[in-house]
Design a protein around this motif. Structure first.
Motif, PDB file in Angstrom:
ATOM      1  N   PRO A 241       2.152  -8.690  17.794  1.00  0.00           N
ATOM      2  CA  PRO A 241       1.478  -7.464  17.372  1.00  0.00           C
ATOM      3  C   PRO A 241       1.790  -7.123  15.920  1.00  0.00           C
ATOM      4  O   PRO A 241       2.957  -7.124  15.507  1.00  0.00           O
ATOM      5  CB  PRO A 241       2.036  -6.400  18.330  1.00  0.00           C
ATOM      6  CG  PRO A 241       3.346  -6.936  18.777  1.00  0.00           C
ATOM      7  CD  PRO A 241       3.284  -8.427  18.700  1.00  0.00           C
ATOM      8  N   VAL A 242       0.757  -6.840  15.144  1.00  0.00           N
ATOM      9  CA  VAL A 242       0.907  -6.522  13.724  1.00  0.00           C
ATOM     10  C   VAL A 242       0.091  -5.274  13.415  1.00  0.00           C
ATOM     11  O   VAL A 242      -0.784  -4.862  14.176  1.00  0.00           O
ATOM     12  CB  VAL A 242       0.457  -7.694  12.825  1.00  0.00           C
ATOM     13  CG1 VAL A 242       1.350  -8.917  13.048  1.00  0.00           C
ATOM     14  CG2 VAL A 242      -1.005  -8.044  13.075  1.00  0.00           C
ATOM     15  N   VAL A 243       0.366  -4.682  12.265  1.00  0.00           N
ATOM     16  CA  VAL A 243      -0.368  -3.511  11.806  1.00  0.00           C
ATOM     17  C   VAL A 243      -0.489  -3.611  10.281  1.00  0.00           C
ATOM     18  O   VAL A 243       0.390  -4.189   9.623  1.00  0.00           O
ATOM     19  CB  VAL A 243       0.343  -2.210  12.230  1.00  0.00           C
ATOM     20  CG1 VAL A 243       1.718  -2.093  11.576  1.00  0.00           C
ATOM     21  CG2 VAL A 243      -0.512  -0.993  11.951  1.00  0.00           C
ATOM     22  N   ARG A 244      -1.568  -3.061   9.732  1.00  0.00           N
ATOM     23  CA  ARG A 244      -1.815  -3.167   8.293  1.00  0.00           C
ATOM     24  C   ARG A 244      -1.491  -1.851   7.606  1.00  0.00           C
ATOM     25  O   ARG A 244      -1.892  -0.776   8.066  1.00  0.00           O
ATOM     26  CB  ARG A 244      -3.269  -3.547   8.025  1.00  0.00           C
ATOM     27  CG  ARG A 244      -3.501  -4.133   6.638  1.00  0.00           C
ATOM     28  CD  ARG A 244      -4.903  -4.666   6.499  1.00  0.00           C
ATOM     29  NE  ARG A 244      -5.073  -5.444   5.288  1.00  0.00           N
ATOM     30  CZ  ARG A 244      -6.208  -6.023   4.937  1.00  0.00           C
ATOM     31  NH1 ARG A 244      -7.283  -5.917   5.713  1.00  0.00           N
ATOM     32  NH2 ARG A 244      -6.285  -6.721   3.815  1.00  0.00           N
ATOM     33  N   SER A 245      -0.760  -1.937   6.497  1.00  0.00           N
ATOM     34  CA  SER A 245      -0.393  -0.736   5.754  1.00  0.00           C
ATOM     35  C   SER A 245      -1.552  -0.291   4.858  1.00  0.00           C
ATOM     36  O   SER A 245      -2.539  -1.011   4.667  1.00  0.00           O
ATOM     37  CB  SER A 245       0.845  -1.005   4.895  1.00  0.00           C
ATOM     38  OG  SER A 245       0.509  -1.860   3.809  1.00  0.00           O
ATOM     39  N   ARG A 246      -1.431   0.909   4.303  1.00  0.00           N
ATOM     40  CA  ARG A 246      -2.467   1.410   3.399  1.00  0.00           C
ATOM     41  C   ARG A 246      -2.609   0.532   2.164  1.00  0.00           C
ATOM     42  O   ARG A 246      -3.687   0.433   1.583  1.00  0.00           O
ATOM     43  CB  ARG A 246      -2.139   2.846   2.974  1.00  0.00           C
ATOM     44  CG  ARG A 246      -2.268   3.864   4.095  1.00  0.00           C
ATOM     45  CD  ARG A 246      -1.999   5.251   3.574  1.00  0.00           C
ATOM     46  NE  ARG A 246      -2.107   6.265   4.628  1.00  0.00           N
ATOM     47  CZ  ARG A 246      -1.898   7.560   4.441  1.00  0.00           C
ATOM     48  NH1 ARG A 246      -1.557   8.007   3.227  1.00  0.00           N
ATOM     49  NH2 ARG A 246      -2.011   8.411   5.439  1.00  0.00           N
ATOM     50  N   GLY A 247      -1.515  -0.084   1.781  1.00  0.00           N
ATOM     51  CA  GLY A 247      -1.552  -0.972   0.617  1.00  0.00           C
ATOM     52  C   GLY A 247      -2.092  -2.354   0.930  1.00  0.00           C
ATOM     53  O   GLY A 247      -2.131  -3.212   0.050  1.00  0.00           O
TER      54      GLY A 247
END
Length: 257
Positions: A241-247
């Motif tokens: 599981p991964v998530v993307r930052s605003r950057g």
């Protein structure tokens, strides 16, 4: 037999015969059990359950413990500390049946060790090495078993997430950008291509560089810290599981507890 009444001999034989047969049957049963091959544990089921737990959002403790005490509200986050479970001294897995009253050995952030009793239905989450938000037993309240700390059962799932994120940041397990991405974010299932440990170890977690395919984004590279069991889970399931930052940076979704 001289001096022994015949009735007594018959009585002893009648009583001892069933006992002897029972002991023989138990011995045979134990022998067969020892001779039979051990029941194999299905690793696929185990790691699928671990992956499912890993991908979940932070939950209130009674849900995470699958049967622990339900809070009545009123705990302040600043009173909560995050302890590490050192050992599960008593208890059994959910496969064994109903929940049990479990005794945990904990280490508090200042290094103090203590014992805490709590109801647990599943040992899948409550295990050595995981984090457990706790609070001091209220002043003037005496615990029947002498506990001085209790689970922070009053906290909501969101509050538990904030407490665990602060703890992970304090330990250096997650940086500010990753914490912002995780806080309120939703994990995406990525196909694991490669996981490579860098050799750095911190607070029981191993730094890894992971290559994964995430939807239409193609191969992405993620660096972060995972427990050895989380690394094994990713390898066995082929998922992470991964998530993307605003950057635009990809981050590993934490196994909150």
């Amino acid at each position: 037999m001289d001096g022994v009444p015949t009735g007594m001999v018959v009585f002893v034989c009648v009583v001892m015969a069933p006992v002897t047969l029972l002991m023989w049957a138990l011995a045979v049963s134990e022998w067969r059990e020892l001779r039979s091959p051990p029941k194999p544990r299905d690793p696929a089921v185990h790691y699928d359950l671990r992956l499912h737990s890993w991908k979940e959002a932070p939950a209130a403790l009674h849900r995470w413990q699958e049967g622990g005490p339900v809070g009545t509200g009123g705990s302040a986050e600043e009173d909560v500390r995050v302890a590490e479970i050192l050992a599960v001294l008593d208890g059994k897995d959910a496969d064994e049946g109903a929940g049990v009253h479990t005794r945990l050995r904990l280490r508090l952030p200042d290094g103090e060790e203590t014992t805490l009793h709590t109801d647990v239905r599943s040992a899948r989450n409550v295990r050595a090495g995981t984090f457990l938000p706790v609070k001091p037993v209220r002043e003037g309240v005496t615990h029947v078993l002498g506990d001085t700390w209790a689970t922070a059962a009053d906290l909501s799932g969101h509050a538990v997430g904030r407490v665990l994120l602060r703890h992970r940041r304090a330990l250096g397990l997650i940086d500010d950008e990753a914490a912002e991405a995780v806080d309120g974010g939703r994990p995406e299932d990525a196909d694991l291509v490669e996981v490579r440990p860098t050799g750095e170890v911190r607070a029981g977690h191993v730094e890894v560089v992971i290559t994964a395919r995430c939807g239409d984004h193609g191969p992405v590279t993620v660096r972060g810290l995972l427990r050895p069991e989380e690394i094994a889970t990713a390898r066995h399931t082929g998922r992470v599981p991964v998530v993307r930052s605003r950057g635009g940076r990809w981050e590993l979704w934490p196994a909150w507890f």
